[in-house]
Design a protein around this motif. Sequence first.
Motif, short mmCIF file in Angstrom:
data_model
loop_
_atom_site.label_atom_id
_atom_site.label_comp_id
_atom_site.label_asym_id
_atom_site.label_seq_id
_atom_site.Cartn_x
_atom_site.Cartn_y
_atom_site.Cartn_z
N THR A 29 0.82 -1.21 0.00
CA THR A 29 0.00 0.00 0.00
C THR A 29 0.85 1.26 0.00
OG1 THR A 29 -0.17 -0.23 2.41
CG2 THR A 29 -2.02 -1.04 1.09
N ASP A 30 2.07 1.17 0.54
CA ASP A 30 3.00 2.30 0.48
C ASP A 30 3.61 2.41 -0.92
OD1 ASP A 30 2.51 2.81 3.12
OD2 ASP A 30 4.57 2.53 3.80
N MET A 31 4.03 1.29 -1.45
CA MET A 31 4.76 1.31 -2.71
C MET A 31 3.93 1.83 -3.88
SD MET A 31 7.09 -2.14 -2.29
CE MET A 31 8.39 -1.67 -3.42
N VAL A 32 2.62 1.59 -3.84
CA VAL A 32 1.78 2.09 -4.94
C VAL A 32 1.66 3.61 -4.91
CG1 VAL A 32 0.44 -0.03 -5.10
CG2 VAL A 32 -0.37 1.81 -3.62
N ARG A 33 2.04 4.23 -3.81
CA ARG A 33 1.99 5.69 -3.71
C ARG A 33 3.28 6.37 -4.18
NH1 ARG A 33 0.59 6.81 2.39
NH2 ARG A 33 0.06 8.90 1.62
#
Length: 268
Positions: free
Chosen positions: A55-59
């Motif tokens: 969920t962090d990496m997609v940002r």
Amino acid sequence: MRKPLLSLVAVLGLAACATTPVGPPPPPPPPSGAVAVAIPANIAAAVSDPTRPATDMVRDSDRLPGEVLAFAGVKSGAKVADLIPGGGYFTRIFAKAVGPKGKVYAYVPDELTKLAKREPAVNAVARDPAYKNVTVILNTLPNFAAPEKLDLVFTAQNYHDMHNKFMGPADLAAVNRAIFRSLKPGGVYLVIDHSAEAGSGLRDTEGLHRIDSAVVKSEVTAAGFVFEGESPVLRDPADKRAVSVFDPSIRGKTDQFVYKFRKPAGAR
């Protein structure tokens, strides 16, 4: 979504090759205003760490953490404070970028914990054995401090909120002076926030969750900092700065300023 500038140049180069029948094409000019950013190895490794939450990496394509940390000058062994860290998006990256000899202090204002009536989300990061160099500090904003002198104080998309009612509002003059004292001589204070219309002052901090960048520059330099410059990587001229940052039409695509301030080398 924003894309790293080097990737954009590569795409343009491939397009040129596809349309040129004979011989190698000349290198395409970079996009207007684009600046290629070299990402140091410690930061690149931290951003690409496979243990980061998906969920962090997609940002990342919107927040460009590699470019931002490179601009801040984050080095292995550095002592960093992540002011108002939220769920720890940047906290995790800082922890890996500074390495085991570095330290990350996730500073959560008491004003927020009383409002939320639950433990800070970043506590989960500090409890994770993979982030042994992270410590959570709970205290009020004007009492900002760390157990040791810092190389960097960082806050992303939070400065405007410190002016809002639910945060007190905080006395930003006192907060910025406390941050100044917490830094080593030559230390950096990096502020990222959503841009409001030029000349709007504090008008939109509550309703639109934006702030006039000129206010930030004025308040921070009044504490003794020297404005060292801005990174353009999160700028987006398509944002007219007239709607809330939570509006679906603009969320994740706002025009943001990335301001770098430095404590003078001779300051105490």
